[in-house]
Design a protein around this motif. Structure first.
Motif, short mmCIF file in Angstrom:
data_model
loop_
_atom_site.label_atom_id
_atom_site.label_comp_id
_atom_site.label_asym_id
_atom_site.label_seq_id
_atom_site.Cartn_x
_atom_site.Cartn_y
_atom_site.Cartn_z
N GLN A 118 0.81 -1.22 0.00
CA GLN A 118 0.00 0.00 0.00
C GLN A 118 0.85 1.27 0.00
O GLN A 118 0.59 2.19 -0.77
N SER A 119 1.87 1.33 0.84
CA SER A 119 2.69 2.56 0.89
C SER A 119 3.49 2.73 -0.39
O SER A 119 3.66 3.86 -0.87
N SER A 120 3.95 1.63 -0.99
CA SER A 120 4.71 1.72 -2.24
C SER A 120 3.82 2.21 -3.39
O SER A 120 4.25 3.03 -4.20
N VAL A 121 2.59 1.73 -3.46
CA VAL A 121 1.72 2.17 -4.54
C VAL A 121 1.30 3.62 -4.33
O VAL A 121 1.11 4.35 -5.30
N THR A 122 1.20 4.05 -3.10
CA THR A 122 0.89 5.45 -2.83
C THR A 122 2.01 6.34 -3.36
O THR A 122 1.76 7.37 -4.01
N ARG A 123 3.27 5.95 -3.11
CA ARG A 123 4.40 6.72 -3.64
C ARG A 123 4.43 6.66 -5.16
O ARG A 123 4.69 7.67 -5.83
N LEU A 124 4.15 5.50 -5.73
CA LEU A 124 4.15 5.34 -7.18
C LEU A 124 3.09 6.25 -7.82
O LEU A 124 3.39 6.97 -8.78
N VAL A 125 1.88 6.24 -7.29
CA VAL A 125 0.83 7.10 -7.83
C VAL A 125 1.19 8.57 -7.61
O VAL A 125 0.89 9.42 -8.46
N GLY A 126 1.87 8.86 -6.53
CA GLY A 126 2.36 10.23 -6.32
C GLY A 126 3.31 10.67 -7.43
O GLY A 126 3.24 11.80 -7.91
N ARG A 127 4.19 9.75 -7.84
CA ARG A 127 5.12 10.07 -8.95
C ARG A 127 4.33 10.25 -10.25
O ARG A 127 4.62 11.16 -11.04
N LEU A 128 3.34 9.39 -10.49
CA LEU A 128 2.52 9.53 -11.69
C LEU A 128 1.74 10.85 -11.67
O LEU A 128 1.58 11.50 -12.70
N GLU A 129 1.30 11.22 -10.49
CA GLU A 129 0.56 12.48 -10.33
C GLU A 129 1.48 13.67 -10.61
O GLU A 129 1.10 14.60 -11.34
N THR A 130 2.68 13.65 -10.08
CA THR A 130 3.66 14.71 -10.31
C THR A 130 3.97 14.85 -11.80
O THR A 130 4.12 15.97 -12.31
N ALA A 131 4.03 13.72 -12.50
CA ALA A 131 4.32 13.73 -13.94
C ALA A 131 3.10 14.09 -14.77
O ALA A 131 3.21 14.31 -15.98
N GLY A 132 1.92 14.15 -14.16
CA GLY A 132 0.70 14.47 -14.89
C GLY A 132 0.06 13.27 -15.58
O GLY A 132 -0.80 13.43 -16.43
N PHE A 133 0.46 12.05 -15.18
CA PHE A 133 -0.05 10.84 -15.83
C PHE A 133 -1.25 10.22 -15.11
O PHE A 133 -1.94 9.38 -15.68
N ALA A 134 -1.48 10.61 -13.89
CA ALA A 134 -2.60 10.08 -13.10
C ALA A 134 -2.91 11.06 -11.98
O ALA A 134 -2.14 11.98 -11.72
N TYR A 135 -4.05 10.87 -11.35
CA TYR A 135 -4.38 11.65 -10.16
C TYR A 135 -5.19 10.77 -9.22
O TYR A 135 -5.72 9.74 -9.62
N LYS A 136 -5.23 11.19 -7.96
CA LYS A 136 -6.00 10.47 -6.95
C LYS A 136 -7.37 11.11 -6.84
O LYS A 136 -7.51 12.33 -6.91
N ASP A 137 -8.37 10.26 -6.64
CA ASP A 137 -9.75 10.72 -6.53
C ASP A 137 -10.42 9.96 -5.39
O ASP A 137 -10.17 8.76 -5.23
N LEU A 138 -11.26 10.63 -4.64
CA LEU A 138 -11.98 9.97 -3.56
C LEU A 138 -13.21 9.26 -4.10
O LEU A 138 -13.88 9.75 -5.01
N CYS A 139 -13.51 8.13 -3.50
CA CYS A 139 -14.72 7.39 -3.85
C CYS A 139 -15.92 8.18 -3.34
O CYS A 139 -15.97 8.54 -2.17
N PRO A 140 -16.90 8.47 -4.22
CA PRO A 140 -18.04 9.28 -3.77
C PRO A 140 -18.88 8.61 -2.69
O PRO A 140 -19.45 9.28 -1.84
N SER A 141 -18.96 7.28 -2.69
CA SER A 141 -19.80 6.59 -1.72
C SER A 141 -19.05 6.24 -0.44
O SER A 141 -19.66 5.96 0.58
N ASP A 142 -17.73 6.23 -0.50
CA ASP A 142 -16.91 5.89 0.67
C ASP A 142 -15.69 6.80 0.67
O ASP A 142 -14.73 6.54 -0.03
N LYS A 143 -15.74 7.85 1.44
CA LYS A 143 -14.67 8.86 1.43
C LYS A 143 -13.32 8.30 1.83
O LYS A 143 -12.30 8.93 1.65
N ARG A 144 -13.29 7.09 2.40
CA ARG A 144 -12.00 6.47 2.75
C ARG A 144 -11.38 5.79 1.53
O ARG A 144 -10.18 5.54 1.51
#
Length: 149
Positions: free
Chosen positions: A73-99
């Protein structure tokens, strides 16, 4: 099965597995170098973009992405952070479950994946072809390719 701690038993399964691991190591190294050199992304980033690109709604829960890419989990969070910094992905909250947090591929991420896909495919095939004549790894390559449907 009892084994002596001073002399581990080498079974045929262990020998096969060791060949698979050796082949895997060689292929992963070649893919990593090619993707980094030609597209500025790592192998985990490429595989994440691939999973996001092919997902139903261009998004995956972070825990599902972690499982598919083989990261914690922590590794994928860092990986998605790198993708987000590069503009290739972003994080979004689930509308039905904010967690619940999703990773979502962007248009730039799709373009980078599409550009890198040909490199990945070419390097994978070329690297496997390199080892088809190897007396140790050639039979493993042939066995893997024989299982293709």
């Amino acid at each position: 099965m009892a084994t002596s701690s001073s002399a581990p038993l080498r079974t045929s399964d262990q020998a096969v597995w060791n060949r698979v691991l050796a082949l895997h190591s060689h292929v992963e190294r070649e893919l990593t170098h090619a993707l980094q050199r030609q597209h500025g992304i790592g192998l985990s980033e490429y595989r994440s973009l691939e999973h996001l690109h092919h997902s139903d709604r261009s998004e995956l829960r972070m825990q599902d992405l972690a499982e598919r890419v083989g990261l914690g989990q922590s590794s994928v969070t860092r990986l998605v952070g790198r993708l987000e910094t590069a503009g290739f992905a972003y994080k979004d909250l689930c509308p039905s479950d904010k967690r619940g947090v999703y990773a979502v591929i962007t248009d730039d991420g799709r373009q980078r994946y599409q550009a890198a896909r040909a490199t990945y495919t070419e390097v994978l095939s070329a690297t496997l072809n390199t080892f088809t004549g190897d007396p140790e790894l050639g039979p493993t390559v042939q066995a893997l390719r024989a299982t293709q449907g």
